[in-house]
Every structure is written in C-alpha cells, then in structure tokens.
Design a protein around this motif. Structure first.
Motif, PDB file in Angstrom:
ATOM      1  N   PHE A  46       1.067 -56.333   6.442  1.00  0.00           N
ATOM      2  CA  PHE A  46       0.163 -57.603   5.258  1.00  0.00           C
ATOM      3  C   PHE A  46       1.057 -58.667   6.589  1.00  0.00           C
ATOM      4  CE2 PHE A  46       1.491 -61.705   3.815  1.00  0.00           C
ATOM      5  CZ  PHE A  46      -0.232 -62.371   3.431  1.00  0.00           C
ATOM      6  N   THR A  47       2.620 -58.696   6.679  1.00  0.00           N
ATOM      7  CA  THR A  47       2.880 -59.124   7.755  1.00  0.00           C
ATOM      8  C   THR A  47       2.301 -58.759   9.510  1.00  0.00           C
ATOM      9  OG1 THR A  47       5.089 -59.223   6.423  1.00  0.00           O
ATOM     10  CG2 THR A  47       5.200 -59.842   8.878  1.00  0.00           C
ATOM     11  N   ILE A  48       2.858 -57.559   9.602  1.00  0.00           N
ATOM     12  CA  ILE A  48       2.061 -57.418  11.183  1.00  0.00           C
ATOM     13  C   ILE A  48       0.089 -57.746  10.932  1.00  0.00           C
ATOM     14  CG2 ILE A  48       1.680 -55.642  12.695  1.00  0.00           C
ATOM     15  CD1 ILE A  48       3.506 -54.055  11.483  1.00  0.00           C
ATOM     16  N   ALA A  49      -0.524 -57.418   9.969  1.00  0.00           N
ATOM     17  CA  ALA A  49      -1.818 -58.051  10.438  1.00  0.00           C
ATOM     18  C   ALA A  49      -1.930 -59.249  10.183  1.00  0.00           C
ATOM     19  CB  ALA A  49      -2.836 -57.281   8.825  1.00  0.00           C
ATOM     20  N   MET A  50      -1.008 -59.747   9.464  1.00  0.00           N
ATOM     21  CA  MET A  50      -0.900 -62.012   9.481  1.00  0.00           C
ATOM     22  C   MET A  50      -1.137 -62.486  10.977  1.00  0.00           C
ATOM     23  SD  MET A  50      -2.805 -62.156   7.138  1.00  0.00           S
ATOM     24  CE  MET A  50      -2.890 -64.029   6.628  1.00  0.00           C
ATOM     25  N   ALA A  51       0.361 -61.682  11.442  1.00  0.00           N
ATOM     26  CA  ALA A  51       0.281 -62.158  12.850  1.00  0.00           C
ATOM     27  C   ALA A  51      -0.429 -61.371  13.980  1.00  0.00           C
ATOM     28  CB  ALA A  51       2.149 -61.667  13.189  1.00  0.00           C
ATOM     29  N   ILE A  52      -1.231 -60.861  13.506  1.00  0.00           N
ATOM     30  CA  ILE A  52      -2.458 -60.705  15.249  1.00  0.00           C
ATOM     31  C   ILE A  52      -3.295 -61.560  14.784  1.00  0.00           C
ATOM     32  CG2 ILE A  52      -4.006 -58.665  15.394  1.00  0.00           C
ATOM     33  CD1 ILE A  52      -1.624 -56.915  14.676  1.00  0.00           C
ATOM     34  N   VAL A  53      -3.838 -61.832  13.110  1.00  0.00           N
ATOM     35  CA  VAL A  53      -4.715 -62.746  12.625  1.00  0.00           C
ATOM     36  C   VAL A  53      -4.284 -63.920  13.696  1.00  0.00           C
ATOM     37  CG1 VAL A  53      -5.759 -64.003  11.331  1.00  0.00           C
ATOM     38  CG2 VAL A  53      -5.737 -61.505  11.296  1.00  0.00           C
ATOM     39  N   GLY A  54      -3.349 -64.625  13.575  1.00  0.00           N
ATOM     40  CA  GLY A  54      -2.605 -66.014  13.463  1.00  0.00           C
ATOM     41  C   GLY A  54      -3.110 -66.272  14.810  1.00  0.00           C
ATOM     42  N   GLY A  55      -2.085 -64.961  15.985  1.00  0.00           N
ATOM     43  CA  GLY A  55      -2.596 -65.049  17.104  1.00  0.00           C
ATOM     44  C   GLY A  55      -3.732 -64.626  17.445  1.00  0.00           C
ATOM     45  N   TYR A  56      -4.746 -64.181  17.645  1.00  0.00           N
ATOM     46  CA  TYR A  56      -5.734 -64.376  17.824  1.00  0.00           C
ATOM     47  C   TYR A  56      -6.454 -65.747  17.335  1.00  0.00           C
ATOM     48  CZ  TYR A  56     -10.829 -64.594  16.730  1.00  0.00           C
ATOM     49  OH  TYR A  56     -12.261 -64.612  16.897  1.00  0.00           O
ATOM     50  N   LEU A  57      -6.312 -66.107  16.629  1.00  0.00           N
ATOM     51  CA  LEU A  57      -6.810 -67.565  16.174  1.00  0.00           C
ATOM     52  C   LEU A  57      -6.214 -68.669  17.700  1.00  0.00           C
ATOM     53  CD1 LEU A  57      -6.919 -67.354  12.880  1.00  0.00           C
ATOM     54  CD2 LEU A  57      -8.857 -68.040  14.134  1.00  0.00           C
ATOM     55  N   VAL A  58      -4.795 -68.515  18.049  1.00  0.00           N
ATOM     56  CA  VAL A  58      -4.459 -69.772  18.552  1.00  0.00           C
ATOM     57  C   VAL A  58      -5.213 -69.332  19.748  1.00  0.00           C
ATOM     58  CG1 VAL A  58      -2.523 -70.269  20.440  1.00  0.00           C
ATOM     59  CG2 VAL A  58      -2.218 -69.575  17.654  1.00  0.00           C
ATOM     60  N   LEU A  59      -5.815 -67.670  20.611  1.00  0.00           N
ATOM     61  CA  LEU A  59      -5.535 -67.594  21.633  1.00  0.00           C
ATOM     62  C   LEU A  59      -7.742 -68.215  21.713  1.00  0.00           C
ATOM     63  CD1 LEU A  59      -4.658 -64.252  22.396  1.00  0.00           C
ATOM     64  CD2 LEU A  59      -4.023 -66.784  23.504  1.00  0.00           C
ATOM     65  N   SER A  60      -8.085 -68.160  20.812  1.00  0.00           N
ATOM     66  CA  SER A  60      -9.730 -68.332  20.490  1.00  0.00           C
ATOM     67  C   SER A  60      -9.729 -70.246  20.666  1.00  0.00           C
ATOM     68  CB  SER A  60      -9.610 -68.215  19.483  1.00  0.00           C
ATOM     69  OG  SER A  60      -9.424 -68.888  18.206  1.00  0.00           O
ATOM     70  N   LEU A  61      -8.444 -70.315  20.803  1.00  0.00           N
ATOM     71  CA  LEU A  61      -8.636 -72.216  20.844  1.00  0.00           C
ATOM     72  C   LEU A  61      -9.455 -72.773  22.129  1.00  0.00           C
ATOM     73  CD1 LEU A  61      -5.295 -73.260  19.356  1.00  0.00           C
ATOM     74  CD2 LEU A  61      -7.987 -73.871  17.871  1.00  0.00           C
ATOM     75  N   PRO A  62      -9.545 -72.275  23.123  1.00  0.00           N
ATOM     76  CA  PRO A  62      -9.922 -72.478  24.409  1.00  0.00           C
ATOM     77  C   PRO A  62     -11.184 -72.309  24.450  1.00  0.00           C
ATOM     78  CG  PRO A  62      -8.015 -71.748  24.540  1.00  0.00           C
ATOM     79  CD  PRO A  62      -8.196 -71.169  23.749  1.00  0.00           C
ATOM     80  N   PHE A  63     -11.469 -71.450  23.586  1.00  0.00           N
ATOM     81  CA  PHE A  63     -13.089 -70.446  23.335  1.00  0.00           C
ATOM     82  C   PHE A  63     -13.842 -71.623  22.172  1.00  0.00           C
ATOM     83  CE2 PHE A  63     -11.659 -66.796  24.516  1.00  0.00           C
ATOM     84  CZ  PHE A  63     -11.989 -66.451  25.739  1.00  0.00           C
ATOM     85  N   SER A  64     -13.004 -72.192  21.558  1.00  0.00           N
ATOM     86  CA  SER A  64     -14.060 -73.780  20.145  1.00  0.00           C
ATOM     87  C   SER A  64     -13.927 -74.451  21.334  1.00  0.00           C
ATOM     88  CB  SER A  64     -12.863 -73.404  19.096  1.00  0.00           C
ATOM     89  OG  SER A  64     -13.360 -74.396  18.616  1.00  0.00           O
ATOM     90  N   ILE A  65     -12.755 -74.715  22.085  1.00  0.00           N
ATOM     91  CA  ILE A  65     -13.335 -76.183  22.958  1.00  0.00           C
ATOM     92  C   ILE A  65     -14.493 -76.061  23.910  1.00  0.00           C
ATOM     93  CG2 ILE A  65     -11.882 -77.498  24.974  1.00  0.00           C
ATOM     94  CD1 ILE A  65      -9.143 -76.863  22.907  1.00  0.00           C
ATOM     95  N   VAL A  66     -14.149 -74.871  24.645  1.00  0.00           N
ATOM     96  CA  VAL A  66     -15.631 -74.959  25.296  1.00  0.00           C
ATOM     97  C   VAL A  66     -16.685 -74.833  24.919  1.00  0.00           C
ATOM     98  CG1 VAL A  66     -16.860 -73.548  27.019  1.00  0.00           C
ATOM     99  CG2 VAL A  66     -14.677 -73.174  27.036  1.00  0.00           C
ATOM    100  N   CYS A  67     -16.912 -74.430  23.281  1.00  0.00           N
ATOM    101  CA  CYS A  67     -18.273 -74.665  22.790  1.00  0.00           C
ATOM    102  C   CYS A  67     -18.746 -75.855  22.470  1.00  0.00           C
ATOM    103  CB  CYS A  67     -18.336 -73.732  21.395  1.00  0.00           C
ATOM    104  SG  CYS A  67     -18.200 -72.052  21.670  1.00  0.00           S
ATOM    105  N   MET A  68     -17.283 -77.127  22.159  1.00  0.00           N
ATOM    106  CA  MET A  68     -17.079 -77.979  21.914  1.00  0.00           C
ATOM    107  C   MET A  68     -17.559 -79.261  22.817  1.00  0.00           C
ATOM    108  SD  MET A  68     -14.281 -80.939  20.316  1.00  0.00           S
ATOM    109  CE  MET A  68     -13.186 -80.333  21.624  1.00  0.00           C
ATOM    110  N   VAL A  69     -17.369 -78.945  24.122  1.00  0.00           N
ATOM    111  CA  VAL A  69     -17.783 -79.570  25.380  1.00  0.00           C
ATOM    112  C   VAL A  69     -19.021 -79.284  25.919  1.00  0.00           C
ATOM    113  CG1 VAL A  69     -17.047 -79.615  27.917  1.00  0.00           C
ATOM    114  CG2 VAL A  69     -14.794 -79.683  26.074  1.00  0.00           C
ATOM    115  N   ARG A  70     -19.783 -77.772  25.727  1.00  0.00           N
ATOM    116  CA  ARG A  70     -20.710 -77.523  26.227  1.00  0.00           C
ATOM    117  C   ARG A  70     -21.492 -76.740  25.295  1.00  0.00           C
ATOM    118  NH1 ARG A  70     -20.432 -73.749  31.386  1.00  0.00           N
ATOM    119  NH2 ARG A  70     -22.254 -73.972  30.996  1.00  0.00           N
TER     120      ARG A  70
END
Length: 205
Positions: A95-119
């Motif tokens: 559980f700890t490893i999985a949630m850390a992976i999910v949290g890390g992925y969500l942090v890395l996905s922020l630039p993609f979300s910003i790109v979708c907001m700009v374009r």
C-alpha cells in the motif's frame, strides 16, 4: 432631324451598374459565430488541474500516514517488546509503495494538465492523461482494497483461523492505518473524476 427618326444613346455598362446600385444599402456580411467548444474544454482543463492537485495531496498523505504507522506497547519483558510497524505486514508495505507511486505520477502529470489548459484542443496530452490516469486508478483501487481488508482483519480478527484482533492492544496503529486507507479512497474517487473529465474533453473534439 426628321420627326420619324429615333435617337439611341449608348450608355456604358459600368455606368448602368453604378446607376442601378444607387439607393441600395451595402450588403452586411455576418460574422461567423465563435465556437464555444474551446471555452468548455478550457474549463474542464482547469477543473482537471484542481482535482489533480487534490489527488496528489490525498495520495501522498495516505502514503505518509501508512509509512509512519507504528506503535510500541508500554509494557514489555526482558526478552520481548511488543511493537507493531507497517512493514510487519506485506499488504501495508505494498500500500505504501503503491500510493507513493501514484502520488509521484500525479506530480509528473501536472505539466500535461497545464498544456491541456493552455491548448484546450490538443488531443495527444489528453489521451496520455486518460491512459495513465486509468492505470493509476487501478493501482490505487488495488492497494486501497488490500489495505482495507487487512484493516478489517486487524479490527475484527477471524475466529475460523484463530486470528485474534490486534486493534484492542495497538489502537493507535490501527487508527493511523485506517486513516491511510480513507486517504486512498479519496484519491481513488478523485482519479475517477479525472478519467471522466478526460473522456468528456475527448468527446468534444
């Protein structure tokens, strides 16, 4: 000039056109309506960014809560010390490893979300987010369900297998583990909403 003769005057065609066009209002060209799809998709992208940040907080909080779950009972003997830690249970480790992976992925996905907001009409980043969000949702659901089952067993035990409940002794340990499971459920709900937002945005293309 004889009375029976008629006189014909040739008028140039350009002059005739200019004369016939007098008194008429100029044609008005209607402006093309501004499409509203881009504005709706930009609103979805902004909502996506807000939900993504909230999911980051929930996932990392769940990982931190479970990773710091431990309790030592005040009574012990010369040879035994009664202590419970999250890494004593493999399910809680997963559980700890999985949630850390999910949290890390969500942090890395922020630039993609910003790109979708700009374009807002960009399709590629939105497809990538949809696929990865589905994977993160699957991992979060698996980790949360496994940890929830283990928490239930810790609270109630299993008389058929003679597994005794440990939460009567390790109350703080079970309380923090249960809080971590609740955090994972919140993260899973937010990820589900992110998947729906990506599907709605792609449908408007």
């Amino acid at each position: 000039m004889k009375s029976g003769d008629s006189t014909t005057i040739d008028v140039p065609e350009s002059a005739a056109r200019s004369t016939s066009s007098k008194g008429k209002a100029p044609a008005v060209v209607a402006a093309a309506p501004v499409p509203r799809a881009a504005g709706g998709k930009r609103a979805l992208a902004i909502f996506d960014l807000v939900l993504r940040i909230s999911a980051i907080v929930a996932a990392l909080a769940a990982a931190a809560a479970m990773g710091t779950t431990e309790e030592t009972l005040p009574f012990f003997t010369q040879f035994f010390q009664f202590q419970a830690e999250y890494d004593d249970i493999p399910t809680f480790q997963f559980f700890t490893i999985a949630m850390a992976i999910v949290g890390g992925y969500l942090v890395l996905s922020l630039p993609f979300s910003i790109v979708c907001m700009v374009r807002p009409r960009a399709v590629g980043p939105r497809v990538v987010l949809l696929i990865l969000d589905l994977m993160a949702l699957t991992l979060t659901t698996a980790a949360g369900a496994a940890a929830a089952a283990m928490s239930y067993l810790a609270h109630n035990g299993n008389p058929n297998t003679n597994w005794l409940p440990i939460c009567q002794q390790f109350g703080d340990f079970c309380q923090k583990a249960t809080g971590a499971v609740i955090g994972s459920l919140i993260a899973g709900a937010l990820l589900s909403m992110l998947v729906l937002i990506s599907a709605m945005a792609l449908r408007r293309v």
